[in-house]
Design an enzyme around this catalytic site. Structure first.
Site, PDB file in Angstrom:
ATOM      1  N   GLU A  60       0.821  -1.207   0.000  1.00  0.00           N
ATOM      2  CA  GLU A  60       0.000   0.000   0.000  1.00  0.00           C
ATOM      3  C   GLU A  60       0.860   1.265   0.000  1.00  0.00           C
ATOM      4  O   GLU A  60       0.517   2.265  -0.647  1.00  0.00           O
ATOM      5  CB  GLU A  60      -0.923   0.015   1.227  1.00  0.00           C
ATOM      6  CG  GLU A  60      -1.889  -1.158   1.284  1.00  0.00           C
ATOM      7  CD  GLU A  60      -1.367  -2.306   2.129  1.00  0.00           C
ATOM      8  OE1 GLU A  60      -2.152  -2.877   2.901  1.00  0.00           O
ATOM      9  OE2 GLU A  60      -0.153  -2.625   2.021  1.00  0.00           O
ATOM     10  N   CYS A  92      -0.459   0.327   7.724  1.00  0.00           N
ATOM     11  CA  CYS A  92      -0.901   0.752   6.396  1.00  0.00           C
ATOM     12  C   CYS A  92      -2.300   1.353   6.451  1.00  0.00           C
ATOM     13  O   CYS A  92      -2.640   2.232   5.648  1.00  0.00           O
ATOM     14  CB  CYS A  92      -0.868  -0.418   5.428  1.00  0.00           C
ATOM     15  SG  CYS A  92       0.793  -0.975   5.023  1.00  0.00           S
ATOM     16  N   SER A 176      19.295 -42.775  -8.644  1.00  0.00           N
ATOM     17  CA  SER A 176      18.057 -42.025  -8.911  1.00  0.00           C
ATOM     18  C   SER A 176      18.257 -40.894  -9.918  1.00  0.00           C
ATOM     19  O   SER A 176      17.292 -40.217 -10.254  1.00  0.00           O
ATOM     20  CB  SER A 176      17.512 -41.435  -7.603  1.00  0.00           C
ATOM     21  OG  SER A 176      18.437 -40.517  -7.042  1.00  0.00           O
ATOM     22  N   ARG A 215      18.874 -23.914  -8.259  1.00  0.00           N
ATOM     23  CA  ARG A 215      19.726 -23.802  -9.438  1.00  0.00           C
ATOM     24  C   ARG A 215      18.852 -23.733 -10.686  1.00  0.00           C
ATOM     25  O   ARG A 215      17.693 -24.140 -10.663  1.00  0.00           O
ATOM     26  CB  ARG A 215      20.684 -25.004  -9.534  1.00  0.00           C
ATOM     27  CG  ARG A 215      21.574 -25.148  -8.302  1.00  0.00           C
ATOM     28  CD  ARG A 215      22.582 -26.297  -8.443  1.00  0.00           C
ATOM     29  NE  ARG A 215      21.948 -27.600  -8.598  1.00  0.00           N
ATOM     30  CZ  ARG A 215      21.471 -28.314  -7.588  1.00  0.00           C
ATOM     31  NH1 ARG A 215      21.511 -27.844  -6.346  1.00  0.00           N
ATOM     32  NH2 ARG A 215      20.930 -29.498  -7.808  1.00  0.00           N
ATOM     33  N   SER A 230      18.694 -37.271  13.992  1.00  0.00           N
ATOM     34  CA  SER A 230      18.574 -37.553  15.424  1.00  0.00           C
ATOM     35  C   SER A 230      19.923 -37.730  16.101  1.00  0.00           C
ATOM     36  O   SER A 230      20.161 -37.215  17.200  1.00  0.00           O
ATOM     37  CB  SER A 230      17.724 -38.811  15.645  1.00  0.00           C
ATOM     38  OG  SER A 230      16.421 -38.630  15.158  1.00  0.00           O
TER      39      SER A 230
END
Length: 370
Positions: A60, A92, A176, A215, A230
């Site tokens: 605003e 605002c 993978s 990237r 953990s």
């Protein structure tokens, strides 16, 4: 204040422009919401603005500065209720009152308890015509994390996966790269860029040594990286530690392993849970307190399953490549065995779109009682 008004075509067009402006802050506004503003006088746009970064002027204010005296008596379209409290910037709502605007149209009320209707009430008390609810669904889609943090006191969690059509993330030997194509991977980097943080588990860190940086696009900032580890097994020379801004959540039982990781630049957070694990719900509550809005999990089946089982997952974005890897390959979610379909985790399918040669599915987890 009016709600559910009979909006004109001009109202829709100007709010749509405000929403487009808000989207310019997709990668930059955290922990603040993405907000856009358009000021119109006599049918002509006289001021526009969008929130760029936390601590800087709100949408605003940018629009009022551009409009100047032309803001007097004008209609203001803003995608989120104007703030009514002093934060890092003044309210605002007060600025709009001082500018003597004639009407304020808001897409959605602010879920922040410090505002929550007070901004609109202050404008109405000053004699300004106010209305709320125009293109609200679109405004909510821009800020799922901010809304969720304000209403549920935890970040919005998006689980992102890349799999074959039979839901396999890697071969049995761990290979993978790459199941999905360049276009899908670039699209996934855009998800990273809009996130406050990317979350992964120690299994992924040890198996893949990922960077977890954005990237392929040029973001104004890199998201933080959070490792659920953990027993503090993260190697101090892990790639993701090289770019900084890393938080490691652990169980607090391995003090002898802390110093090397701190020396490598990691921030350590002890969040002990049952059976020597990290207490995930408590971790997410702490992340909310630190201003994290959206988190994208890029993890293996163990952490993915734990997040779902803890009812922390809100959205699943899965990229599916047109190939089959077979049932010996690695799966998506490690979840307890079910005895009946009534116990299955349910999702609502949002959309399925083609990304290059692959397909992107967006689904939302159906909330279940705790």
């Amino acid at each position: 204040m009016t709600t559910g008004a009979a909006w004109s075509s001009a109202d829709h067009a100007h709010m749509a422009q405000a929403l487009q402006l808000a989207e310019l802050g997709l990668y930059t506004t955290t922990p603040n919401p993405r907000v856009g503003c358009v000021i119109v006088r006599n049918g002509t746009v006289v001021g526009t603005g969008w929130h760029r970064r936390a601590g800087e002027a709100h949408a605003e204010i940018h629009a009022l500065r551009e409009a100047g005296e032309r803001a007097r008596g004008a209609t203001v379209y803003v995608t989120l209720e104007p703030c009514s409290h002093h934060g890092r910037t003044p309210p605002c709502a007060d600025a709009l009152i001082a500018a003597s605007v004639g009407r304020v149209v808001v897409a959605m009320a602010d879920p922040n308890p410090l505002v929550a209707g007070q901004g609109l009430a202050r404008l109405a008390a000053a004699g300004i015509d106010t209305a709320c609810g125009l293109l609200e669904s679109a405004a909510r889609r821009l800020n799922p994390g901010f809304i969720h943090r304000m209403t549920h006191q935890r970040p919005w969690l998006r689980i992102k996966t890349a799999t074959s059509l039979d839901g396999r993330t890697a071969l049995a030997n761990g290979v993978s790269q790459w199941i999905t194509g360049n276009e899908a991977r670039l699209d996934a980097h855009r998800l990273r860029a809009r996130s406050c943080a990317v979350l992964t588990g120690i299994g992924t860190v040890l198996a893949d040594n990922p960077q977890l940086t954005v990237r392929g696009i040029d973001p104004p900032r890199q998201p933080a990286k959070i490792i659920v580890d953990s027993h503090l097994r993260t190697p101090p020379d892990a790639q993701l530690l090289q770019s900084g801004n890393v938080l490691i959540a652990h169980n607090g039982q391995h003090a002898e392993r802390e110093a090397p990781l701190r020396d490598a630049g990691a921030q350590l957070l002890a969040v002990p849970g049952a059976q020597g694990r990290v207490d995930l719900p408590r971790l997410f509550g702490m992340l909310a307190q630190h201003g994290y809005n959206e988190i994208t999990a890029e993890a293996g089946s163990t952490l993915n399953g734990a997040l779902v089982a803890a009812r922390l997952a809100d959205e699943w974005i899965g990229y599916f490549a047109p190939m089959l890897l077979g049932n010996q390959a690695q799966g998506l979610f490690a979840l307890p065995s079910l005895v009946g379909l009534a116990d299955a985790t349910r999702l609502h399918i949002g959309e399925i779109v083609r990304i290059g040669q692959d397909w992107r599915l967006t689904a939302h987890f159906v909330p279940t009682p705790r």
